[in-house]
Design a protein around this motif. Structure first.
Motif, mmCIF file in Angstrom:
data_model
loop_
_atom_site.group_PDB
_atom_site.id
_atom_site.type_symbol
_atom_site.label_atom_id
_atom_site.label_comp_id
_atom_site.label_asym_id
_atom_site.label_seq_id
_atom_site.Cartn_x
_atom_site.Cartn_y
_atom_site.Cartn_z
ATOM 1 N N SER A 36 0.741 -1.316 0.081
ATOM 2 C CA SER A 36 0.188 0.127 -0.026
ATOM 3 C C SER A 36 0.824 1.316 -0.120
ATOM 4 O O SER A 36 0.474 2.355 -0.547
ATOM 5 N N GLN A 37 1.962 1.167 0.622
ATOM 6 C CA GLN A 37 2.802 2.430 0.635
ATOM 7 C C GLN A 37 3.056 3.074 -0.781
ATOM 8 O O GLN A 37 3.304 4.227 -1.098
ATOM 9 N N ARG A 38 3.317 2.127 -1.696
ATOM 10 C CA ARG A 38 3.687 2.510 -2.794
ATOM 11 C C ARG A 38 2.548 2.523 -3.830
ATOM 12 O O ARG A 38 2.432 3.672 -4.722
ATOM 13 N N SER A 39 1.526 1.869 -3.594
ATOM 14 C CA SER A 39 0.251 1.870 -4.432
ATOM 15 C C SER A 39 -0.625 2.829 -4.253
ATOM 16 O O SER A 39 -1.296 3.410 -5.375
ATOM 17 N N ILE A 40 -0.933 3.159 -2.981
ATOM 18 C CA ILE A 40 -1.811 4.140 -2.748
ATOM 19 C C ILE A 40 -1.640 5.506 -3.479
ATOM 20 O O ILE A 40 -2.740 6.160 -3.821
ATOM 21 N N PRO A 41 -0.630 6.062 -3.223
ATOM 22 C CA PRO A 41 -0.348 7.458 -3.871
ATOM 23 C C PRO A 41 -0.671 7.190 -5.419
ATOM 24 O O PRO A 41 -1.416 8.310 -6.083
ATOM 25 N N ARG A 42 -0.264 6.159 -5.953
ATOM 26 C CA ARG A 42 -0.528 5.986 -7.719
ATOM 27 C C ARG A 42 -2.190 5.837 -7.780
ATOM 28 O O ARG A 42 -2.706 6.311 -8.665
ATOM 29 N N ILE A 43 -2.875 5.263 -7.040
ATOM 30 C CA ILE A 43 -4.297 4.948 -7.115
ATOM 31 C C ILE A 43 -4.965 6.156 -6.871
ATOM 32 O O ILE A 43 -5.800 6.508 -7.441
ATOM 33 N N ILE A 44 -4.393 6.985 -5.957
ATOM 34 C CA ILE A 44 -5.412 8.318 -5.885
ATOM 35 C C ILE A 44 -4.743 9.142 -7.046
ATOM 36 O O ILE A 44 -5.777 9.966 -7.662
ATOM 37 N N LYS A 45 -3.621 9.253 -7.674
ATOM 38 C CA LYS A 45 -3.105 9.896 -8.835
ATOM 39 C C LYS A 45 -4.247 9.375 -10.009
ATOM 40 O O LYS A 45 -4.596 10.404 -10.906
#
Length: 295
Positions: A36-45
């Protein structure tokens, strides 16, 4: 990350399918931190670029998830649904390797771990979500299901309930799995009196009622396991013993009982520093538990 030429409604449903509630999102964030640390910012973007949210921040994304009124988080799993059935809906007659390639588009969009065919094969034989990658795979499948078969509404939290297809040989101990709390009065210079033991069981029963647990935690399940001790087992949710998340509610309830009983003991008129209440908690098959508390 450019805006994609996709149906906005389809994308909204896909994100809701992968994260059907705010609680599900936080579960992903906290329990699967390595992913999640890596993917959450990408999901939000990704959601922002495709105009699902107005601002590229977590607060905005959570508000989007909270606005989801299309998914029934408590919807029961279709009877006898297996993981193989889910794959068949997605893949039809294509091979697992081709399915993996088709899912790579989702993983790249939102920085989720690459999927391996071997992981899918193992889950078909033994559906246990005991790693972050396996749980993430299920979210990816839920995302893809919303794109391909939106009417099914097979969201992540529902797919987690799959138990059929678990081929491990039946183990009688699994039927006894749950969370057990044991409480014992110990004298450290003072004698534990019969009235103290009566108080312990009586307060435990009152505690269950006070916490509104009486509907699924029965006082008749309080078992005497010594001259001044009692134990109480709360069953886990249905499913394989190895899945930690099946114990979550039982653990919360047992911790609430432990806290209440500790406070009640301190307020008990016969409580003294020379009389102590010892509490132990065990999660797993009860047959494996040794609940004797050493003085």
């Amino acid at each position: 990350m450019a805006k994609e030429n996709i149906d906005k409604t389809v994308l909204m449903n896909a994100l809701w399918n992968a994260f059907p509630s705010v609680a599900s999102f936080y579960d992903f964030k906290k329990m699967d931190r390595d992913v999640s640390q890596r993917s959450i910012p990408r999901i939000i973007k990704y959601a922002f670029k495709n105009e699902i949210i107005k601002k590229p921040n977590e607060k905005e994304f959570i508000e989007f998830l909270a606005a989801n009124n299309k998914i029934d988080i408590n919807r029961p799993l279709p009877e006898e649904l297996t993981f193989a059935d889910v794959l068949e809906v997605l893949a039809g007659n294509i091979s697992v390797n081709i399915l993996v390639k088709n899912l790579e588009a989702v993983t790249k969009k939102i920085s989720l771990p690459n999927i391996k065919a071997s992981m899918i094969t193992r889950l078909k034989k033994h559906f246990v979500l005991n790693t972050a990658k396996k749980r993430t795979l299920l979210r990816i499948l839920a995302f893809k299901l919303a794109e391909k078969q939106p009417d099914l509404n097979w969201h992540y939290e529902m797919l987690r309930k799959i138990t059929i297809g678990y081929i491990e040989k039946p183990d009688p101990a699994k039927e006894k799995a749950g969370v057990t709390i044991a409480l014992q009065l110990q004298g450290k210079g003072e004698i534990i009196l019969p009235t103290d033991v009566i108080w312990l069981k009586s307060e435990l029963i009152k505690c269950i009622k006070y916490l509104n647990l009486a509907s699924h935690v029965h006082s008749k399940n309080i078992v005497s396991c010594g001259a001044a001790s009692f134990s109480l087992k709360l069953p886990k949710k249905l499913g394989p013993t190895e899945q930690p998340r099946l114990y979550d509610k039982a653990i919360r309830d047992v911790l609430a009982i432990a806290h209440q009983m500790a406070v009640r003991w301190l307020l008990y008129e016969s409580s003294t520093p020379q009389k102590q209440l010892a509490i132990i908690i065990h999660a797993g098959a009860v047959s494996e538990s040794k609940l004797a508390i050493q003085p």
